[in-house]
Scaffold this active site. Structure first.
Site, mmCIF file in Angstrom:
data_model
loop_
_atom_site.group_PDB
_atom_site.id
_atom_site.type_symbol
_atom_site.label_atom_id
_atom_site.label_comp_id
_atom_site.label_asym_id
_atom_site.label_seq_id
_atom_site.Cartn_x
_atom_site.Cartn_y
_atom_site.Cartn_z
ATOM 1 C CB SER A 24 -0.940 -0.060 1.212
ATOM 2 O OG SER A 24 -2.016 0.849 1.074
ATOM 3 C CD GLU A 80 -3.132 -3.361 -3.540
ATOM 4 O OE1 GLU A 80 -4.343 -3.458 -3.247
ATOM 5 O OE2 GLU A 80 -2.390 -2.485 -3.061
ATOM 6 C CG HIS A 121 -5.501 -2.802 0.497
ATOM 7 N ND1 HIS A 121 -4.721 -2.565 -0.613
ATOM 8 C CD2 HIS A 121 -5.133 -1.879 1.418
ATOM 9 C CE1 HIS A 121 -3.926 -1.534 -0.372
ATOM 10 N NE2 HIS A 121 -4.150 -1.089 0.841
#
Lengths: 271, 271
Positions: free
Chosen positions: A102, A189, A259
């Site tokens: 992230s 992602e 996530h």
């Protein structure tokens, strides 16, 4: 072996620190897990000021007794310490693993671009709070402790790879912090974005001069998609196939990153 | 003199077309304003498919009888037609004004990068719907019709300039569609973003290799700011001063541009 946990973006709750320490003590008794107190600081949005977060990261990165730096949590903010930390990394910082995902993609990218250590995309300490979170964080701990390949992304093998949150990748494009990913498989992602924004960032990826030499692209989980008004008429797979086509780079299929509790481990380069 | 209105992103309501045509007929009787029917098409999110939007843009850009292309509205989508339109622009496309803002920044950037026409950041047809919208769109019409300088951004003069929505600028960075802005004053504005995202895009702007030669940066309106949880502790001006400092480029103060009725006209290059 010693693993240090720091938080270059947002803080974690002390309970998360306690849970992850307890799990590590039972499952990996050989590990000395040091959760830096900076992880619990709060300065509005951040886990302490830019200076505090930079100092904690430099302390553990430059400590030769620490084998791996495990990021506590994402959020936003690791980009704000790049100018403070990157010129101050010493030789000890070259010989360790850095693991997170992230927002931590800013640091993983910068470290990989400058040849510091072994950056790895994978679950963070905060992920112990997910359903089945012990299994999630065990993938990261297993890799850091004993290079356990059970937690690796299944498609890995032979070819160099790297993995990023798509939005963070987008924010790195055009900066010197984006590493040379020539001949790499790039896995992306996304979380908490509407589809039109994902499409827009895929446009940037597809047209990025720095990414023209990719070996291929894989798509991880696209979760918590925000509503689009009017409704968006394409699936993420349609979108990525379109943009990979415009990019002239093969779309290689799915990757088990994201996530989610199923997020796997992707060491940058050759695993 | 003939002005054509097309919609490379989202459609406008026929009522908007009627209002802007009526206003132009009264205020600028010398103008033949042609609102292309493509502006009213609807294909889910977009004003017609990528092919339809590209064809309408090419039709008016390549028509030597048309003096200016005025964009109807932003939204999202003009980036999706770049590969379709840019290689197909002919000589007639080199001699006209292209005027819009927001998502239209993708086209303005690409046109400026390739030396096509005179790209201009300014109010679009849809802005007639704002309070005092006649005055808003009159700035654009006045510039297109008679190079009326009353609607220009007040700081302009002498130095080349360019203006972008910050998020669109961010999505252009690292691609060949971002023009060379060396020695330009870059003006940015933002709408409907939380402050942490604005900070993150300012990081990208500050670290963009392509933008190192800017003469300075000006900040336009930052409107409809989305909530930040936890609250963000900095104002947009604090943020831009910080990032301009890290960039090594002077922050020159405010610019009267943005998603507002007060949005002024910024011709790219020297006005």
């Amino acid at each position: 072996m010693k693993i240090a946990v720091v938080a270059p973006a947002r803080p974690i709750d002390p309970l998360v620190g306690a849970r992850v320490s307890a799990f590590a003590a039972i499952a990996y008794p050989q590990v000395d897990l040091y959760v830096h107190p900076q992880c619990f600081e709060s300065d509005g949005h951040f886990a302490g000021s830019d200076q505090v977060r930079a100092a904690a990261f430099l302390e553990v990165a430059n400590d030769p007794s620490i084998d791996a730096v495990w990021f506590a949590r994402g959020g936003y903010g690791s980009n704000r310490i790049l100018e403070l930390v990157m010129p101050r990394l010493g030789d000890a910082a070259r010989n360790k693993t850095y693991l997170g995902y992230s927002d931590m993609g800013f640091l993983l990218a910068a470290l990989y671009a400058r040849g510091f250590g072994r950056p790895v995309h994978g679950p963070m300490a905060v992920d112990i709070g997910r359903q089945g979170g012990d299994r999630t964080v065990a993938r990261s701990l297993g890799w850091m402790v004993g290079r356990d390949r059970q937690g690796l992304e299944p498609s890995l093998g032979g070819r160099p790879a790297a993995a990023f949150n798509l939005t963070i990748l987008g924010n790195l494009i055009g900066t010197p912090w984006l590493p040379d990913l020539t001949d790499h498989v790039l896995m992306i992602e996304e979380v908490s974005e509407p589809l039109y924004r994902i499409d827009r960032t895929l446009f940037q990826m597809a047209h990025a001069t720095q990414l023209q030499g990719l070996a291929g692209v894989r798509l991880g989980a696209v979760t918590d998609v925000q509503s689009n008004d009017p409704p968006w008429g394409e699936t993420p797979e349609t979108m990525i196939r379109r943009w990979c086509g415009e990019m002239g780079v093969p779309f290689l299929g799915a990757a088990e990153i994201g996530h989610t509790g199923g997020n796997t481990v992707v060491p940058f380069g050759v695993a």
